[in-house]
Design a protein around this motif. Structure first.
Motif, short mmCIF file in Angstrom:
data_model
loop_
_atom_site.label_atom_id
_atom_site.label_comp_id
_atom_site.label_asym_id
_atom_site.label_seq_id
_atom_site.Cartn_x
_atom_site.Cartn_y
_atom_site.Cartn_z
N GLN A 94 -11.22 -9.14 39.01
CA GLN A 94 -13.04 -9.15 39.61
C GLN A 94 -12.72 -7.25 39.78
O GLN A 94 -13.68 -6.83 39.79
N LYS A 95 -11.40 -7.20 40.53
CA LYS A 95 -11.81 -5.27 40.68
C LYS A 95 -11.70 -4.39 39.91
O LYS A 95 -12.56 -3.67 39.69
N VAL A 96 -10.89 -5.22 38.46
CA VAL A 96 -10.96 -4.46 37.39
C VAL A 96 -12.49 -4.36 36.60
O VAL A 96 -12.94 -3.52 36.69
N LYS A 97 -13.18 -5.52 36.90
CA LYS A 97 -14.91 -5.40 36.55
C LYS A 97 -15.58 -4.37 37.38
O LYS A 97 -16.09 -4.05 36.55
N GLU A 98 -15.06 -4.13 38.42
CA GLU A 98 -15.83 -2.86 39.28
C GLU A 98 -15.45 -1.72 39.04
O GLU A 98 -16.52 -1.11 38.66
N VAL A 100 -14.29 -0.97 35.66
CA VAL A 100 -15.23 -0.30 34.57
C VAL A 100 -16.41 0.05 34.69
O VAL A 100 -16.79 0.70 33.66
N LYS A 101 -17.22 -1.01 35.57
CA LYS A 101 -17.96 -0.25 35.80
C LYS A 101 -18.79 0.69 36.55
O LYS A 101 -19.68 1.84 35.63
N THR A 102 -17.99 1.32 37.48
CA THR A 102 -17.49 2.24 38.23
C THR A 102 -17.55 3.42 37.43
O THR A 102 -18.25 4.67 37.38
N TYR A 103 -16.16 3.74 36.37
CA TYR A 103 -16.12 4.85 35.38
C TYR A 103 -16.14 5.04 34.59
O TYR A 103 -15.81 5.61 33.73
N ASP A 104 -16.81 3.66 33.56
CA ASP A 104 -16.86 3.54 32.84
C ASP A 104 -16.59 3.36 31.32
O ASP A 104 -15.43 4.43 30.57
N ILE A 105 -15.23 2.85 32.45
CA ILE A 105 -13.80 2.63 31.23
C ILE A 105 -13.68 1.79 30.11
O ILE A 105 -14.55 1.26 29.31
N VAL A 106 -12.91 2.59 29.34
CA VAL A 106 -12.98 2.31 27.64
C VAL A 106 -11.89 1.72 27.08
O VAL A 106 -11.73 0.92 26.04
N GLY A 107 -10.40 1.44 27.74
CA GLY A 107 -9.42 1.01 28.05
C GLY A 107 -8.64 0.88 28.84
O GLY A 107 -8.82 1.31 30.43
N ILE A 108 -7.81 -0.40 28.96
CA ILE A 108 -6.99 -1.08 29.75
C ILE A 108 -5.05 -1.08 29.59
O ILE A 108 -5.42 -1.41 28.44
N ILE A 109 -4.77 -0.89 29.89
CA ILE A 109 -3.38 -0.39 29.83
C ILE A 109 -2.54 -1.03 30.69
O ILE A 109 -2.18 -0.64 32.13
N SER A 110 -2.19 -2.36 31.18
CA SER A 110 -1.49 -3.06 32.16
C SER A 110 0.10 -3.44 31.45
O SER A 110 0.64 -3.53 31.00
N ASP A 111 0.82 -2.71 32.32
CA ASP A 111 2.11 -2.50 32.68
C ASP A 111 2.47 -3.98 33.88
O ASP A 111 2.79 -4.38 34.77
N ASN A 112 2.49 -5.27 33.25
CA ASN A 112 3.13 -6.96 33.74
C ASN A 112 2.09 -6.65 34.81
O ASN A 112 2.87 -8.12 35.59
N ARG A 113 0.79 -6.41 35.04
CA ARG A 113 -0.57 -7.65 36.15
C ARG A 113 -0.69 -7.98 35.44
O ARG A 113 -1.71 -7.45 34.67
N GLY A 115 -3.68 -9.90 35.95
CA GLY A 115 -5.48 -9.79 36.16
C GLY A 115 -6.25 -8.71 35.93
O GLY A 115 -6.71 -8.49 36.43
N VAL A 116 -5.60 -7.42 34.58
CA VAL A 116 -5.59 -6.49 34.83
C VAL A 116 -5.84 -6.33 33.28
O VAL A 116 -5.17 -5.70 32.19
N ARG A 117 -7.31 -6.65 33.70
CA ARG A 117 -8.46 -7.01 31.61
C ARG A 117 -9.03 -7.45 31.19
O ARG A 117 -10.04 -7.45 33.14
N HIS A 118 -10.44 -7.00 30.35
CA HIS A 118 -11.43 -7.22 30.42
C HIS A 118 -12.29 -7.58 29.14
O HIS A 118 -11.47 -7.02 27.99
#
Length: 349
Positions: A94-98, A100-113, A115-118
């Motif tokens: 849920q936090k990642v959705k927020e 992505v919308k707030t910062y107009d994020i275009v890519g995600i790099i999660s190191d072992n988290r 729920g950090v994906r979209h």
């Protein structure tokens, strides 16, 4: 003016290893013209704030992972905490959705988290544990981890792909689960030709209470050690504190630049056998002595594997005595040279 693409980088807050191995990735993103957004919690977030103070930092829900005082109970504690960990994963999504919308994020790099994906954005999962060793439950823990990895678009492994590698069976599968790329043994450090100042450097990290337990044991053992010692406790606090006790200089923490210099100036390093530490010491070509965290099967495997290869000696935390350091001279030490093609990796974004 063209806006820089924003990439969310989110390491797990479990000791300092996940956050420190993200440092070269964050720096490479900046060098390649991206705008990293850093997200984590606890000491991992505090460390990255100190390393990259000008970047945007966001706090994620905390997994609150701690160790049991006795290593044999660690696995059972993780199982007991599983419902809370799954709840945190949902909060992360849920936090990642927020974000992505707030910062107009275009890519995600999660190191072992987990729920950090979209689902609509390229999402990378960084891990060196394609097989999760947990004793009798290895099959279950590995299958659980594979189910997590499958939810991402790519998996990045910080190791070499071939037979000459550092992670052994942890980071290598006969059949990849999803598209998998090997970064090489990445590190935030570089080898420097500096004069050796310290006979011994102690570098601690990891969740409590085991970090403090090892700290206290080592300080007791070193009280009669006739050599110059640099002791880094691995406690991230608002201010850097330095204390001197006869032959021992104690820091609560060091920045990456300070650590790089200190490690290059040290003859031997005593530390946990966490994988990021292995990467760093291999990049610097250091001799070391490893004391794995009790009950953490991954660290125990790495320490024994590197000892078997004649690279670094090890022993259990409960058995360590200062005389064990005499064994270091009979081992080769760590060394591994490689280059990472970040331009190719970031082409996904």
């Amino acid at each position: 003016m063209k806006l820089r693409k924003r990439i969310l980088v989110a390491p797990l807050n479990w000791g300092l290893g996940h956050s420190t191995r993200c440092i070269p990735i964050i720096q490479a993103l900046i060098d390649q013209g991206f705008d990293p957004i850093i997200a984590s919690d606890g000491v991992a977030l505090e460390l990255l704030k100190k390393e990259f103070p000008s970047l945007i930092h966001e706090e994620l829900p905390s997994y609150n992972i701690t160790y049991s005082k006795k290593g044999i109970f660690f696995k059972y504690k993780i199982l007991k905490d599983a419902p809370r960990i799954l709840k945190t994963q949902k909060e992360e999504l849920q936090k990642v959705k927020e974000l992505v919308k707030t910062y107009d994020i275009v890519g995600i790099i999660s190191d072992n988290r987990f729920g950090v994906r979209h689902k609509n954005i390229p999402s990378i999962f960084i891990t060196h544990q394609l097989q999760v060793l947990s004793g009798a439950t290895t099959w279950f823990s590995t299958r659980f981890h594979h189910n997590v990895i499958k939810k991402f678009d790519e998996c990045w492994v910080p190791d070499a792909a071939g037979k000459l590698n550092l992670s052994g069976k942890l980071g290598h599968l006969d059949h990849p689960i999803i598209p998998t790329k090997y970064l090489g043994p990445i590190s935030r450090f570089n080898r420097q030709n500096l004069e050796i100042i310290y006979d011994l450097m102690v570098l601690l990290s990891g969740p409590e209470p085991q970090r403090t337990m090892l700290q206290d044991k080592l300080l007791t053992e070193l009280s009669n050690y006739n050599a110059k010692v640099l002791f880094v406790r691995g406690v991230i606090e608002p201010e850097q504190l330095v204390e001197k006790k006869e032959n021992i200089t104690i820091y609560n923490f060091m920045t990456s630049n300070e650590l790089e210099t200190a490690l290059n100036q040290s003859a031997i390093v005593v530390s946990r056998s966490g994988y990021t530490t292995v990467l760093d010491l291999a990049k610097l070509g250091k001799k070391a002595f490893f004391i794995p965290t009790p009950g953490q099967t991954e660290q125990e495997y790495l320490a024994l594997e590197l000892q078997k290869q004649g690279l670094v000696p090890t022993c259990k935390q409960s058995q360590f005595k200062i005389k064990d350091l005499e064994r270091v001279k009979d081992f080769k030490g760590l060394s591994f040279e490689t280059e990472t093609n970040f331009e190719s990796l970031f082409s996904l974004f």
